[in-house]
Each structure stands twice: as structure tokens, then as C-alpha cells.
Design an enzyme around this catalytic site. Structure first.
Site, PDB file in Angstrom:
ATOM      1  N   ALA A  77       0.810  -1.212   0.000  1.00 20.70           N
ATOM      2  CA  ALA A  77       0.000   0.000   0.000  1.00 20.70           C
ATOM      3  C   ALA A  77       0.847   1.268   0.000  1.00 20.70           C
ATOM      4  O   ALA A  77       0.380   2.326  -0.420  1.00 20.70           O
ATOM      5  CB  ALA A  77      -0.941  -0.003   1.187  1.00 20.70           C
ATOM      6  N   THR A  78       2.085   1.182   0.450  1.00 22.47           N
ATOM      7  CA  THR A  78       2.944   2.372   0.382  1.00 22.47           C
ATOM      8  C   THR A  78       3.111   2.771  -1.078  1.00 22.47           C
ATOM      9  O   THR A  78       2.921   3.946  -1.440  1.00 22.47           O
ATOM     10  CB  THR A  78       4.309   2.089   1.051  1.00 22.47           C
ATOM     11  OG1 THR A  78       4.061   1.799   2.441  1.00 22.47           O
ATOM     12  CG2 THR A  78       5.255   3.271   0.936  1.00 22.47           C
ATOM     13  N   ASN A 121      -5.320   3.486  11.194  1.00 25.72           N
ATOM     14  CA  ASN A 121      -4.510   2.344  11.637  1.00 25.72           C
ATOM     15  C   ASN A 121      -4.092   2.421  13.097  1.00 25.72           C
ATOM     16  O   ASN A 121      -3.647   1.431  13.658  1.00 25.72           O
ATOM     17  CB  ASN A 121      -3.271   2.197  10.748  1.00 25.72           C
ATOM     18  CG  ASN A 121      -2.491   3.479  10.618  1.00 25.72           C
ATOM     19  OD1 ASN A 121      -3.033   4.504  10.228  1.00 25.72           O
ATOM     20  ND2 ASN A 121      -1.229   3.449  10.963  1.00 25.72           N
ATOM     21  N   GLN A 160      -6.830  -0.832   6.223  1.00 26.57           N
ATOM     22  CA  GLN A 160      -7.294  -1.388   7.502  1.00 26.57           C
ATOM     23  C   GLN A 160      -8.794  -1.697   7.493  1.00 26.57           C
ATOM     24  O   GLN A 160      -9.325  -2.151   8.512  1.00 26.57           O
ATOM     25  CB  GLN A 160      -6.965  -0.430   8.665  1.00 26.57           C
ATOM     26  CG  GLN A 160      -5.484  -0.161   8.855  1.00 26.57           C
ATOM     27  CD  GLN A 160      -4.709  -1.340   9.453  1.00 26.57           C
ATOM     28  OE1 GLN A 160      -5.281  -2.364   9.856  1.00 26.57           O
ATOM     29  NE2 GLN A 160      -3.382  -1.216   9.502  1.00 26.57           N
ATOM     30  N   GLY A 211      -1.701  -6.705   1.024  1.00 26.82           N
ATOM     31  CA  GLY A 211      -1.911  -8.123   1.294  1.00 26.82           C
ATOM     32  C   GLY A 211      -1.612  -8.541   2.726  1.00 26.82           C
ATOM     33  O   GLY A 211      -2.333  -9.337   3.318  1.00 26.82           O
ATOM     34  N   HIS A 212      -0.537  -7.970   3.298  1.00 25.71           N
ATOM     35  CA  HIS A 212      -0.086  -8.532   4.569  1.00 25.71           C
ATOM     36  C   HIS A 212      -0.959  -8.166   5.762  1.00 25.71           C
ATOM     37  O   HIS A 212      -0.765  -8.679   6.862  1.00 25.71           O
ATOM     38  CB  HIS A 212       1.397  -8.216   4.825  1.00 25.71           C
ATOM     39  CG  HIS A 212       1.718  -6.799   5.183  1.00 25.71           C
ATOM     40  ND1 HIS A 212       1.999  -6.419   6.471  1.00 25.71           N
ATOM     41  CD2 HIS A 212       1.827  -5.690   4.429  1.00 25.71           C
ATOM     42  CE1 HIS A 212       2.281  -5.117   6.487  1.00 25.71           C
ATOM     43  NE2 HIS A 212       2.185  -4.655   5.254  1.00 25.71           N
ATOM     44  N   THR A 236       7.941  -7.487 -13.965  1.00 29.53           N
ATOM     45  CA  THR A 236       7.312  -8.811 -14.006  1.00 29.53           C
ATOM     46  C   THR A 236       6.445  -9.008 -12.771  1.00 29.53           C
ATOM     47  O   THR A 236       6.896  -8.783 -11.642  1.00 29.53           O
ATOM     48  CB  THR A 236       8.400  -9.907 -14.079  1.00 29.53           C
ATOM     49  OG1 THR A 236       9.203  -9.635 -15.216  1.00 29.53           O
ATOM     50  CG2 THR A 236       7.799 -11.301 -14.178  1.00 29.53           C
ATOM     51  N   CYS A 246       4.257   1.654  12.213  1.00 30.51           N
ATOM     52  CA  CYS A 246       4.899   2.514  11.212  1.00 30.51           C
ATOM     53  C   CYS A 246       5.570   3.709  11.869  1.00 30.51           C
ATOM     54  O   CYS A 246       6.386   4.377  11.269  1.00 30.51           O
ATOM     55  CB  CYS A 246       3.879   3.015  10.213  1.00 30.51           C
ATOM     56  SG  CYS A 246       2.628   1.828   9.861  1.00 30.51           S
TER      57      CYS A 246
HETATM   58  N1  PMP Z   1      -1.941   2.529   4.965  1.00 31.06           N
HETATM   59  C1  PMP Z   1      -2.310   2.075   6.171  1.00 31.06           C
HETATM   60  C2  PMP Z   1      -3.566   2.596   6.791  1.00 31.06           C
HETATM   61  C3  PMP Z   1      -1.530   1.129   6.828  1.00 31.06           C
HETATM   62  O1  PMP Z   1      -1.908   0.682   8.046  1.00 31.06           O
HETATM   63  C4  PMP Z   1      -0.360   0.655   6.210  1.00 31.06           C
HETATM   64  C5  PMP Z   1       0.536  -0.353   6.896  1.00 31.06           C
HETATM   65  N2  PMP Z   1       0.898  -0.016   8.201  1.00 31.06           N
HETATM   66  C6  PMP Z   1      -0.007   1.167   4.944  1.00 31.06           C
HETATM   67  C7  PMP Z   1      -0.829   2.093   4.358  1.00 31.06           C
HETATM   68  C8  PMP Z   1       1.235   0.705   4.239  1.00 31.06           C
HETATM   69  O2  PMP Z   1       1.058  -0.591   3.751  1.00 31.06           O
HETATM   70  P1  PMP Z   1       2.287  -1.481   3.259  1.00 31.06           P
HETATM   71  O3  PMP Z   1       2.936  -2.023   4.492  1.00 31.06           O
HETATM   72  O4  PMP Z   1       1.642  -2.554   2.425  1.00 31.06           O
HETATM   73  O5  PMP Z   1       3.191  -0.622   2.455  1.00 31.06           O
END
Ligand code: PMP
Length: 408
Positions: A100-101, A180, A210, A231-232, A268, A353
Site C-alpha cells: 500500500a505504500t 490504523n 485497515q 496483502g499482509h 514482471t 509505522c
Molecule cells: N496505509 C495504512 C492505513 C496502513 O496501516 C499501512 C501499513 N501499516 C499502509 C498504508 C502501508 O502498507 P504497506 O505495508 O503494504 O506498504
């Protein structure tokens, strides 16, 4: 002191000439209450990744059968994600990212680059994940006018406050669905619908990391042109994410190269991760409401039990049931975190984070200053049980009796 014993028993080992000695073993159970940071990969999901790695290992761009088989796994994953968002391929595209980053960075920078030549205003909130927050800081450095909407005196971000921040000069609004750090649910659907009605040219982006597979959601209700997922956070591996991009939205690609994924994201495709992500979505979509009810029960149980022992509940009652922010008065977050860790209980101080840095989000949500150093984030999964919460409460009250208090 009580141990969280998962299994115990004994086994016999040879011992000198005296015959055997009996060894008692205890396996201490890990209590994982940090599911907003990341989740354990489900077995079937891990197996799907291994299958793709060892059997369907072709390059999806290859024209031969192995390539086509790999492409089918990608198509399967897209289908699952589209179904979970309530969209069809006529309405838009699913693009896979590293997480998501990357998704948030892509959405924000690329909308600004493509559509922000003349419309220089962009809107976000003060409680976003750093991958959104810092992207906006950079846009500001590049000359964009950034408007950041914060919670009001009651700690609420209203649909009206988001709507009022947008004007005809705005090319983008980006706001998360579920915070989050405390699980707060923003009124994205209501806000974006109003915004789109009045300013159809303003693009709407929602970080649904989230919320996805945790609370009921649909692209239509959110009225989001772009959605980012990871995904994680849903029991798939780390390093895979996805974006829904509505038809008609043009993004100047951040990654250029071989032109994969319709040129929006070259490179890829990581088929094993994508397939695993799709598998997780398929499994979780089948029991979303069951899991939601379970999380709600656990959350309510934790609220009651923790209040009884003197912890302060910070998350509002309408927050996502998967996240519960608390403060343990007078004990530093990190002190409590490591104390719990010694008892095999894993929690977060604020958000993972914000490691090493204090987050501004609690202040934004009007958390009283005396609690700011004492925040613990608990986040649940379908595996969390009431006995996990009992063990947590026992450990927290033990900590409250024994740990060094914060010096005033
Ligand atoms: N957005 C939110 C609200 C998150 O909680 C997180 C992960 N802490 C991210 C973005 C970033 O996701 P990723 O670890 O997949 O880069």
C-alpha cells in the site's frame, strides 16, 4: 504468575546409567495482538504461493503455456479482489503493487502529475498513514496547496469538513477509511459522494488497508476513483498490494519498463504473491460477517476487562472492532510493550509505522496529554480468543503493579 501454556507433556531421555529421566516441557503460547501491523499468513495462502513458485513458475508475459498458466493465476486474483470491492472489469482495473505504500504514493503523485497542472489544490486529513502524509508533504514542496482536514473538538472528522475543503481548483482528495492507530472509521462514502456530485473533476482516493476484508465496503459506496489495498494485513504475504483504478482515470506511470499491467506498473508480476493475495481474499470474503462479529465480541470483552483493571479506552465505540487503542496510565508504552513481550504477548505502541517516532495522530484525535506516552494498540484477528484477552489483562495489571511509573 500464570503461563499461557499451549501444550505440555513429558518425554523420556536416556540418563547416565540410571535409566531414563523424565523431562517436562511447556510450550508457551504466543498471543499475537498486533494484527494491524501485519498478520500471520494462512496455511492455504502459503500453499498457494508455493504452488505458484514451484509449479506455475512461468513469466506471465511469456507466450507459451507456462506463461498463460501464470497469467491465469493473476486473473483469478483480480477476480477475487474485484468481487470483494463489488466492481467489474468494465468499471476499472486492478493493478498489483509491492504494497500500500507504493499504491498510496502512486495514486497521489500520479494524479497530481496528470491532473494537477492547473488545479493546484489537494486535500487530505491529518490522521493519514505516513505513506499518504509524506506524499502530500512532497506535493507541498513542489508548489501544491495542501489542505489537511483534522478531527473536530469531539475527535470526529465529518463528511462536511472533508467536503468543505474541496473547491473547483482541487484535483485530488485522499483520505483513509479506517485509521490504523485507533480504528476510527472516516465517513468516506458520504464525503466522496457529495464531493463527486459537486466537483466531478476532483479525483477521490481511499486508503482502505485497515478496512478491506474487515468491515463491509464497496467501491460504489465509497465513491472512490482509486482504492489502495495491502496483502499482509489480510493474512497474505508481505510485499504485495493492489490498487483499484476506475475506468477513465489516467495515471502517468511511476514505474516504466516492460509495460506490464497495461503500462501502469511495469515489472514482471510477482505471481506467487498475487495468487496468494487472491486466495486470502477468496477465503476471507466467504466469512467477513462471521469474523466481524467475532472481532466485535473480542473488542467488547477487551474493553470491559481492561476498564475494570484501570486501563483507559481511547478508541470510540463506533471504531473498527479490529483495533483497540488503550492507555495504561503512567506507564510508558514501550515499557509496557516489552513487559508484555516477555510474557509472549505482542502488541504495538501506537502504530508499527511510527517506530521510534511519536505519532501526532493521538493528539489530532484529542487524546488527553497525560495519556500520550502510555498508548498501546491492540489489534485482533479471527484467531484472537477471550482467553488471550484474559492473559493480556492479567499481564497488564501485573505491569501496573510492578513497572516503573512515568516520571512527571
Ligand atoms: N496505509 C495504512 C492505513 C496502513 O496501516 C499501512 C501499513 N501499516 C499502509 C498504508 C502501508 O502498507 P504497506 O505495508 O503494504 O506498504
Amino acid at each position: 504468575m500464570r503461563y499461557n501454556v499451549e501444550s505440555y507433556g513429558f518425554f523420556a531421555t536416556p540418563c547416565n546409567n540410571l535409566g531414563v529421566q523424565i523431562v517436562l516441557y511447556m510450550n508457551t503460547k504466543q498471543i499475537y495482538l498486533d494484527n494491524a501491523a501485519t498478520t500471520k499468513v494462512m496455511n492455504e495462502v502459503g500453499e498457494a504461493a508455493v504452488h505458484a513458485m514451484t509449479e506455475v513458475y512461468g513469466n506471465p508475459s511469456s507466450l507459451h503455456r507456462l506463461g498463460i498458466d501464470a497469467e491465469r493465476l493473476i486473473a483469478y486474483a483480480k477476480k477475487q479482489i474485484m468481487a470483494a470491492l463489488g466492481v467489474t472489469s468494465e468499471q476499472g482495473e486492478i493493478i498489483f503493487t509491492s504494497g500500500a505504500t507504493e499504491g498510496n504514493n502512486t495514486a497521489i503523485f500520479e494524479i497530481a502529475e496528470t491532473y494537477g497542472k492547473r488545479r493546484k489544490r489537494v486535500v487530505t486529513t491529518t490522521v493519514e498513514h505516513p505513506s499518504v502524509e509524506k506524499a502530500f508533504d512532497r506535493l507541498e514542496e513542489k508548489g501544491f496547496e495542501v489542505v489537511r482536514v483534522g478531527p473536530d473538538e469531539n475527535g470526529e472528522i465529518t463528511a462536511d469538513s472533508l467536503y468543505s475543503a474541496v473547491d473547483e481548483n482541487t484535483c485530488l482528495i485522499s483520505a483513509m477509511l479506517v485509521n490504523n492507530e485507533n480504528g476510527y472509521i472516516l465517513p468516506i462514502g458520504e464525503a466522496f459522494q457529495k464531493i463527486k456530485k459537486r466537483y466531478p473533476d476532483c479525483f477521490t482516493h481511499c486508503d482502505c488497508v485497515q478496512g478491506f476484508e474487515k468491515i463491509p465496503l464497496s467501491q460504489k459506496k465509497l465513491c472512490a476513483d482509486i482504492i489502495t489495498l495491502s496483502g499482509h494485513k489480510i493474512h497474505a504475504p508481505k510485499g504485495i498490494g493492489a490498487m483499484f483504478i476506475k475506468k477513465g482515470v489516467r495515471l502517468t506511470p511511476l514505474m516504466v519498463g516492460g509495460g506490464q499491467q497495461k503500462g501502469v506498473r511495469s515489472g514482471t508480476e510477482p505471481v506467487p504473491m498475487i495468487y496468494a493475495f487472491g486466495k486470502a481474499v477468496e477465503i476471507l470474503s466467504g466469512n467477513l460477517s462471521e469474523r466481524y462479529n467475532h472481532a466485535t465480541e473480542i473488542n467488547n470483552y477487551a474493553r470491559n476487562r481492561l476498564s475494570e483493571i484501570g486501563a483507559v479506552i481511547l478508541s470510540g465505540t463506533s471504531a473498527s472492532p479490529y483495533i483497540l487503542s488503550i492507555a495504561v496510565p503512567n506507564i510508558k508504552s514501550e515499557t509496557m510493550l516489552h513487559f508484555l513481550e516477555e510474557k509472549n504477548i505482542f502488541v504495538s505502541s501506537g502504530s508499527a509505522c511510527s517506530k521510534g517516532k511519536t505519532s501526532d495522530v493521538p493528539t489530532e484525535f484529542k487524546v488527553e496529554p497525560q495519556y500520550l506516552d502510555s498508548i498501546i494498540r491492540l489489534s485482533f484477528s479471527f484467531e484472537t480468543s477471550e482467553s488471550d484477552i484474559d492473559a493480556l489483562c492479567e499481564a497488564v495489571s501485573d505491569g501496573m503493579k510492578n513497572l516503573a511509573k512515568i516520571r512527571k
